[in-house]
Scaffold this motif. Structure first.
Motif, PDB file in Angstrom:
ATOM      1  N   ILE A  40      48.842  13.022 -15.189  1.00 32.21           N
ATOM      2  CA  ILE A  40      49.557  12.614 -14.157  1.00 32.21           C
ATOM      3  C   ILE A  40      49.902  12.950 -13.107  1.00 32.21           C
ATOM      4  O   ILE A  40      50.147  12.263 -12.068  1.00 32.21           O
ATOM      5  CB  ILE A  40      50.395  11.564 -15.353  1.00 32.21           C
ATOM      6  CG1 ILE A  40      49.984  10.159 -16.042  1.00 32.21           C
ATOM      7  CG2 ILE A  40      51.571  10.377 -13.928  1.00 32.21           C
ATOM      8  CD1 ILE A  40      50.765  10.325 -17.246  1.00 32.21           C
ATOM      9  N   SER A  41      50.795  13.398 -13.679  1.00 30.29           N
ATOM     10  CA  SER A  41      51.742  13.991 -11.504  1.00 30.29           C
ATOM     11  C   SER A  41      49.999  14.837 -10.998  1.00 30.29           C
ATOM     12  O   SER A  41      50.289  14.919  -9.275  1.00 30.29           O
ATOM     13  CB  SER A  41      52.737  15.044 -11.906  1.00 30.29           C
ATOM     14  OG  SER A  41      51.482  16.533 -12.475  1.00 30.29           O
ATOM     15  N   LEU A  43      47.363  13.494 -10.654  1.00 34.41           N
ATOM     16  CA  LEU A  43      46.394  12.207 -10.442  1.00 34.41           C
ATOM     17  C   LEU A  43      47.777  11.949  -9.081  1.00 34.41           C
ATOM     18  O   LEU A  43      46.885  11.106  -8.238  1.00 34.41           O
ATOM     19  CB  LEU A  43      46.034  11.547 -11.124  1.00 34.41           C
ATOM     20  CG  LEU A  43      44.874  11.874 -12.064  1.00 34.41           C
ATOM     21  CD1 LEU A  43      45.428  10.044 -13.303  1.00 34.41           C
ATOM     22  CD2 LEU A  43      44.038  10.963 -11.658  1.00 34.41           C
ATOM     23  N   LEU A  44      49.309  11.851  -9.287  1.00 31.32           N
ATOM     24  CA  LEU A  44      49.676  11.751  -8.143  1.00 31.32           C
ATOM     25  C   LEU A  44      49.517  11.494  -7.048  1.00 31.32           C
ATOM     26  O   LEU A  44      50.205  11.734  -5.815  1.00 31.32           O
ATOM     27  CB  LEU A  44      51.255  11.382  -9.085  1.00 31.32           C
ATOM     28  CG  LEU A  44      50.992   9.887  -9.458  1.00 31.32           C
ATOM     29  CD1 LEU A  44      52.766   9.841 -10.365  1.00 31.32           C
ATOM     30  CD2 LEU A  44      50.960   7.929  -9.266  1.00 31.32           C
ATOM     31  N   LYS A  45      50.226  13.273  -6.790  1.00 34.27           N
ATOM     32  CA  LYS A  45      49.476  14.185  -5.582  1.00 34.27           C
ATOM     33  C   LYS A  45      47.773  14.057  -5.384  1.00 34.27           C
ATOM     34  O   LYS A  45      48.372  13.973  -4.384  1.00 34.27           O
ATOM     35  CB  LYS A  45      50.085  15.451  -6.322  1.00 34.27           C
ATOM     36  CG  LYS A  45      49.700  16.912  -5.019  1.00 34.27           C
ATOM     37  CD  LYS A  45      49.308  18.223  -5.359  1.00 34.27           C
ATOM     38  CE  LYS A  45      48.355  18.913  -6.082  1.00 34.27           C
ATOM     39  NZ  LYS A  45      47.890  19.770  -6.126  1.00 34.27           N
ATOM     40  N   PHE A  47      46.311  11.420  -5.316  1.00 34.67           N
ATOM     41  CA  PHE A  47      46.103   9.616  -4.517  1.00 34.67           C
ATOM     42  C   PHE A  47      46.970  10.380  -3.425  1.00 34.67           C
ATOM     43  O   PHE A  47      46.963   9.575  -2.212  1.00 34.67           O
ATOM     44  CB  PHE A  47      47.070   8.582  -5.129  1.00 34.67           C
ATOM     45  CG  PHE A  47      46.085   8.424  -5.706  1.00 34.67           C
ATOM     46  CD1 PHE A  47      45.025   7.889  -5.811  1.00 34.67           C
ATOM     47  CD2 PHE A  47      45.762   8.180  -7.883  1.00 34.67           C
ATOM     48  CE1 PHE A  47      43.666   7.409  -6.373  1.00 34.67           C
ATOM     49  CE2 PHE A  47      45.426   7.920  -8.646  1.00 34.67           C
ATOM     50  CZ  PHE A  47      43.937   7.170  -8.078  1.00 34.67           C
ATOM     51  N   ARG A  48      48.063  10.180  -3.256  1.00 41.32           N
ATOM     52  CA  ARG A  48      50.106  10.579  -1.534  1.00 41.32           C
ATOM     53  C   ARG A  48      48.525  12.050  -1.230  1.00 41.32           C
ATOM     54  O   ARG A  48      49.312  11.701   0.205  1.00 41.32           O
ATOM     55  CB  ARG A  48      50.714  11.747  -2.963  1.00 41.32           C
ATOM     56  CG  ARG A  48      51.822  12.198  -1.836  1.00 41.32           C
ATOM     57  CD  ARG A  48      52.593  11.092  -1.293  1.00 41.32           C
ATOM     58  NE  ARG A  48      53.586  11.976  -0.132  1.00 41.32           N
ATOM     59  CZ  ARG A  48      54.954  11.351  -0.293  1.00 41.32           C
ATOM     60  NH1 ARG A  48      55.262  10.705  -1.728  1.00 41.32           N
ATOM     61  NH2 ARG A  48      55.581  11.792   0.548  1.00 41.32           N
ATOM     62  N   ARG A  50      45.855  12.128  -0.334  1.00 38.65           N
ATOM     63  CA  ARG A  50      44.618  11.567   0.164  1.00 38.65           C
ATOM     64  C   ARG A  50      43.240  12.937  -0.588  1.00 38.65           C
ATOM     65  O   ARG A  50      42.469  12.930   0.208  1.00 38.65           O
ATOM     66  CB  ARG A  50      44.496  11.288   1.275  1.00 38.65           C
ATOM     67  CG  ARG A  50      45.886   9.922   1.505  1.00 38.65           C
ATOM     68  CD  ARG A  50      45.586   9.182   2.737  1.00 38.65           C
ATOM     69  NE  ARG A  50      46.427   8.508   3.169  1.00 38.65           N
ATOM     70  CZ  ARG A  50      46.618   7.441   2.981  1.00 38.65           C
ATOM     71  NH1 ARG A  50      45.251   6.813   2.701  1.00 38.65           N
ATOM     72  NH2 ARG A  50      47.179   6.746   2.883  1.00 38.65           N
ATOM     73  N   PHE A  52      41.554  13.141  -3.612  1.00 40.88           N
ATOM     74  CA  PHE A  52      41.184  12.562  -4.742  1.00 40.88           C
ATOM     75  C   PHE A  52      39.270  13.220  -4.568  1.00 40.88           C
ATOM     76  O   PHE A  52      38.748  13.009  -4.480  1.00 40.88           O
ATOM     77  CB  PHE A  52      41.100  10.941  -4.898  1.00 40.88           C
ATOM     78  CG  PHE A  52      40.960  11.076  -7.046  1.00 40.88           C
ATOM     79  CD1 PHE A  52      42.030  10.806  -7.211  1.00 40.88           C
ATOM     80  CD2 PHE A  52      39.920  10.508  -6.872  1.00 40.88           C
ATOM     81  CE1 PHE A  52      41.689  11.164  -8.832  1.00 40.88           C
ATOM     82  CE2 PHE A  52      39.478  10.023  -8.423  1.00 40.88           C
ATOM     83  CZ  PHE A  52      40.451  10.249  -8.888  1.00 40.88           C
ATOM     84  N   ASN A 109      53.087  19.977  -8.457  1.00 45.36           N
ATOM     85  CA  ASN A 109      52.769  19.001  -7.754  1.00 45.36           C
ATOM     86  C   ASN A 109      53.668  18.303  -7.113  1.00 45.36           C
ATOM     87  O   ASN A 109      53.340  17.616  -6.838  1.00 45.36           O
ATOM     88  CB  ASN A 109      52.032  18.293  -9.805  1.00 45.36           C
ATOM     89  CG  ASN A 109      50.563  18.815  -9.716  1.00 45.36           C
ATOM     90  OD1 ASN A 109      49.898  19.756  -8.551  1.00 45.36           O
ATOM     91  ND2 ASN A 109      50.227  17.926 -10.607  1.00 45.36           N
ATOM     92  N   CYS A 110      55.098  17.778  -8.285  1.00 44.63           N
ATOM     93  CA  CYS A 110      55.880  17.283  -7.491  1.00 44.63           C
ATOM     94  C   CYS A 110      56.451  17.690  -6.341  1.00 44.63           C
ATOM     95  O   CYS A 110      56.909  16.773  -5.479  1.00 44.63           O
ATOM     96  CB  CYS A 110      56.934  16.642  -8.680  1.00 44.63           C
ATOM     97  SG  CYS A 110      57.150  16.352  -9.726  1.00 44.63           S
ATOM     98  N   MET A 113      54.215  16.261  -3.247  1.00 43.05           N
ATOM     99  CA  MET A 113      54.686  15.091  -3.303  1.00 43.05           C
ATOM    100  C   MET A 113      55.898  14.594  -2.487  1.00 43.05           C
ATOM    101  O   MET A 113      56.151  13.574  -2.238  1.00 43.05           O
ATOM    102  CB  MET A 113      54.231  14.322  -4.299  1.00 43.05           C
ATOM    103  CG  MET A 113      52.985  14.097  -4.865  1.00 43.05           C
ATOM    104  SD  MET A 113      53.472  13.027  -6.900  1.00 43.05           S
ATOM    105  CE  MET A 113      53.584  13.657  -7.773  1.00 43.05           C
TER     106      MET A 113
END
Length: 138
Positions: A40-41, A43-45, A47-48, A50, A52, A109-110, A113
């Motif tokens: 999940i992290s 995927l969020l990274k 998207f954050r 850009r 992907f 990842n966090c 972000m």
């Protein structure tokens, strides 16, 4: 319906592995939770930032699948050792190492972000990364 079947399958697999290994169910479940949080992290990274990429996602998922296969092999190896009278905590060590790897990946990842990670933890991660990279070079 598909999610329910996936959760059932994941829980069953986790319980079966823990049973075979004689391992506390909780440690494998914690690893699986960290694995999902890392996905999940990641995927969020993506998207954050850009950035992907289905290729990167495919690589990440195949690595995770390989870790599950490796875990099953370690379970088998530990069971063989146990049957022959050798009580080595191979699986516990392996699962703990996977937990730390997933935790480190979540932190990275966090951090990417923009989440502020305490410097002492980032220093610890850099030291671990340096030690791993130095060991790979030798």
């Amino acid at each position: 319906m598909k999610i329910d079947a996936f959760i059932f399958l994941l829980g069953s697999l986790t319980g079966f592995i823990a049973y075979l290994a004689g391992l506390n169910f909780e440690i494998i479940m914690l690893w699986l939770i960290l694995l999902v949080l890392d996905l999940i992290s990641g995927l969020l990274k993506a998207f954050r930032t850009r950035h992907f990429s289905s290729h990167c996602m495919r690589l990440g998922l195949t690595k995770k699948a390989a870790e599950v296969i490796l875990l099953c092999a370690v379970v088998s190896g530990q069971r063989i050792l146990s049957i022959n009278g050798f009580e080595i905590p191979l699986l516990e060590i392996f699962v703990c190492a996977l937990c730390f790897k997933e935790f480190g990946s979540i932190l990275e990842n966090c951090n990417t972000m923009g989440v502020k990670i305490p410097e002492i933890i980032m220093k610890w991660l850099r030291i671990l990364d340096d030690q791993i990279n130095n060991n790979d070079d030798s």
